[in-house]
Write an enzyme that holds these catalytic residues in place. Structure first.
Site: not given
Length: 638
Positions: A24-25, A27, A29-32, A141
């Site tokens: 999906i996305a 970032g 810090m992480a991948t979704v 954030d």
């Protein structure tokens, strides 16, 4: 043409439960990813920390903090967190999946929003943020990327990755956290944040939604930070004159450089937004036009003609016309008065009808939009405490009816779900059944020992059979046949077990390979093929096995499973010893002593009492021959 690399996570089964479908996305810090929860048969979003951050305890702690922060919130405008865990060296977070776009994507497409659209979105954002502040959580954030706009119209606040429990002042412990464009002056200058820092970020977001741009821009992040710390955010109307003064005031209130001059929390700002919302909506409705009415005796524009206008023929003189008008003045005045009265009465009826229809439309809109007939989303409440779930449902406008049911996943005492299910649309004011888990059902365990492993898995479909099987070598049970079934603690399972409880199959790997008589290299290769390790014992003599071949093998564990060790003893061959020369002037007694020291037995024709005096002169076998240790050597005289 180059082909894009395939994401190795696609198709992976995480923790035996979540099947990854697509990305999906991504970032910093992480991948979704979009995934399927195979236990509950629902789509979820699974957030997986980047591998290079797995060894960083700071990021790991922040990742777990996101799960804990979001899990404390049960609100329709906050993304629900369902699960958090670790699969090998991979930390993951399971969240509610919301198909749709982010506020950032909306702004990219439309640049700026109308005041009404801004109010709608900010109402939802502030409602979710108010729930967080009430729970003692500061988001830290807030930005358009973290506002999710679902396809079904829901608006939710997500990504609590930087959230922390709110104290009087929550220190960041780092130079700057969050996105620089939305950082409050106190975060920039002192590195501390509380609920009012979130309010500042909300104000910056409102400014961006209303104007299509951020208030401060610069080539370097620190240049933007400097402006946040030293400048007052301008009014949105200075960039977009269509912005109403009420929203100007809200933005200025939220972005005041002094935290003490801002709203204390999101609830206070939300209440103010809802106070000014009706005025904003009414002032931006299109004006309703009505037909212009010319009243009797009023000035009439040149060239205008109405039903009451009389046109004088071209052949008539002015005097004639004047005379005619004077003659008929009394009649016309009376006729005009009656006509005006009729129009006046008709106008009253029209106004009354319009007011009635408007009232009906408003009432219908209220009933289905905000009143009892409105449809709203049922909050996700699974795994919450019953009291928390009840409060969330009642806050969403539902009546709650408690009930109980077994659930194989949700622990007893926690909410296992609702009817209608979480995320479904239901009429405001209707009753939602809240199910509290009784824990899993206790089911009988089918007897599968002695059956093929595939058949055993099919028979145990009501339980969670761990993959892969545990293999065990057996000379008595055929390969791929179940030897035993173990519970979650590693003990043989009893006659009953909880539904979906984890079971492990112990399956025969067949007999141990027989490597006796093989060379060391061949034996090691044969054992490595079945995942067994090799150790060596002291070599031994053997009359049957040639030297440098495996004489025996022994297990170091019972039972033996792949990964265990077998001890191999290598053969030294027969134990042959060279016969020495004992007839070189030695007495028989001396010869006997020498031969017995080498492990031979000795026979002689010399009486024992004379062996010390008689010199040996004959030996058999002859000196230099190699014979087996323990063999007989004859030493005689004569």
């Amino acid at each position: 043409m180059t082909t894009a690399p395939v994401d190795p996570m696609i198709g992976r089964l995480i923790d035996g439960r979540y099947q990854v479908r697509s990305r999906i996305a991504r970032g910093g810090m992480a991948t979704v990813y979009l995934a399927t929860d195979l236990r509950l048969e629902r789509r979820v979003a699974i957030k997986i920390m980047h591998g290079h951050l797995a060894d960083d305890n700071t990021f790991k702690t922040r990742f777990v903090q996101e799960a804990r922060s979001a899990a404390r919130l049960a609100h329709p405008n906050v993304v629900n967190v369902f699960d958090q865990g670790q699969d090998a060296d991979m930390a993951y977070l399971v969240m509610e999946y919301l198909p749709g776009i982010t506020l950032r994507e909306l702004l990219k497409d439309y640049k700026k929003l109308t005041p009404e659209q801004t109010v709608d979105i900010m109402d939802a954002v502030l409602a979710g943020l108010a729930a967080a502040h009430k729970a003692g959580i500061v988001h830290r954030d807030l930005k358009p990327e973290n506002v999710l706009l679902a396809d079904d119209g829901r608006i939710k606040l997500g990504d609590f990755g930087l959230a922390r429990a709110a104290s009087a002042n929550t220190a960041t412990g780092q130079a700057l956290l969050g996105t620089i464009a939305y950082l409050s002056p106190e975060l920039v200058t002192r590195g501390v944040a509380d609920a009012r820092s979130d309010i500042y970020a909300v104000g910056i977001m409102m400014y961006e939604m209303l104007t299509g741009e951020q208030p401060y821009v610069g080539e370097a992040p620190m240049a933007i930070a400097y402006q946040h710390a030293n400048d007052q955010v301008p009014t949105p109307s200075s960039k977009n004159p269509a912005v109403p003064v009420e929203l100007d005031e809200l933005v200025l209130w939220a972005t005041n450089r002094d935290p003490e001059a801002r709203p204390d929390d999101a609830r206070e700002m939300l209440e103010r937004l809802r106070e000014v919302e009706p005025g904003i909506r009414s002032s931006h409705r299109p004006l309703q036009t009505q037909a212009t009415m010319v009243l009797p005796g009023g000035a009439m524009p040149a060239g205008a003609a109405t039903a009451e206008t009389r046109v004088i023929g071209a052949g008539g003189s002015v005097a004639a016309a004047t005379s005619t008008l004077e003659a008929s003045d009394g009649d016309d005045t009376e006729a005009l008065a009656k006509s005006a009265e009729r129009r006046k009465r008709r106008g009253y009826w029209i106004i009354a009808l319009v007011l009635l229809l408007t009232g009906l439309a408003a009432g219908t809109g209220w009933y289905f939009g905000a009143g009892p007939g409105a449809l709203t989303s049922v909050p996700e409440t699974a795994t919450l405490a019953p009291a928390v779930a009840t409060a969330a449902l009642e806050e969403a406008g539902f009546a709650v009816e408690p009930a109980e049911r077994n659930d194989p996943v949700v622990p007893a005492g926690q909410v296992s779900g609702t009817d209608p299910a979480g995320g479904a649309q239901a009429q405001r004011g209707s009753t939602v059944t809240l199910f509290v888990s009784l824990g899993p059902q206790i089911l009988p365990v089918p007897e599968v020992r002695g059956t093929p492993s595939a058949d055993a898995r099919a028979a145990l479909k009501d339980f969670t059979v761990v993959d892969p099987n545990v293999f065990q070598f057996s000379g008595d049970v055929p390969a791929d046949t179940v030897i035993d079934v173990l519970d979650v603690e590693g003990n043989p399972v009893g006659a009953e077990y909880p539904e979906l409880g984890e079971l492990t199959l112990v399956v025969s790997a067949g007999p141990l390979p027989d490597v006796v008589g093989m060379s060391a290299a061949d034996a090691e290769a044969a054992l490595a093929a079945v995942e067994l390790q090799v150790a060596y014992g002291e070599p031994e003599f053997s009359d049957e096995v040639a030297a440098d071949l495996v004489l025996s093998q022994a297990a170091t564990t019972d039972p033996v499973r792949p990964g265990d060790t077998l001890t191999l003893v290598m053969s030294k061959g027969q134990d042959l010893v060279e016969v020495p020369n004992v007839i070189t002037g030695q007495t028989v007694a001396q010869a006997r002593e020498q031969l017995e020291a080498l492990g031979f037995t000795v026979a002689s024709n010399v009486p024992a009492f004379l062996e010390g005096a008689v010199v040996a002169s004959v030996q058999s076998p002859a000196a230099g021959e190699k014979i087996k240790r323990g063999s007989e050597v004859t030493v005689n005289f004569g």
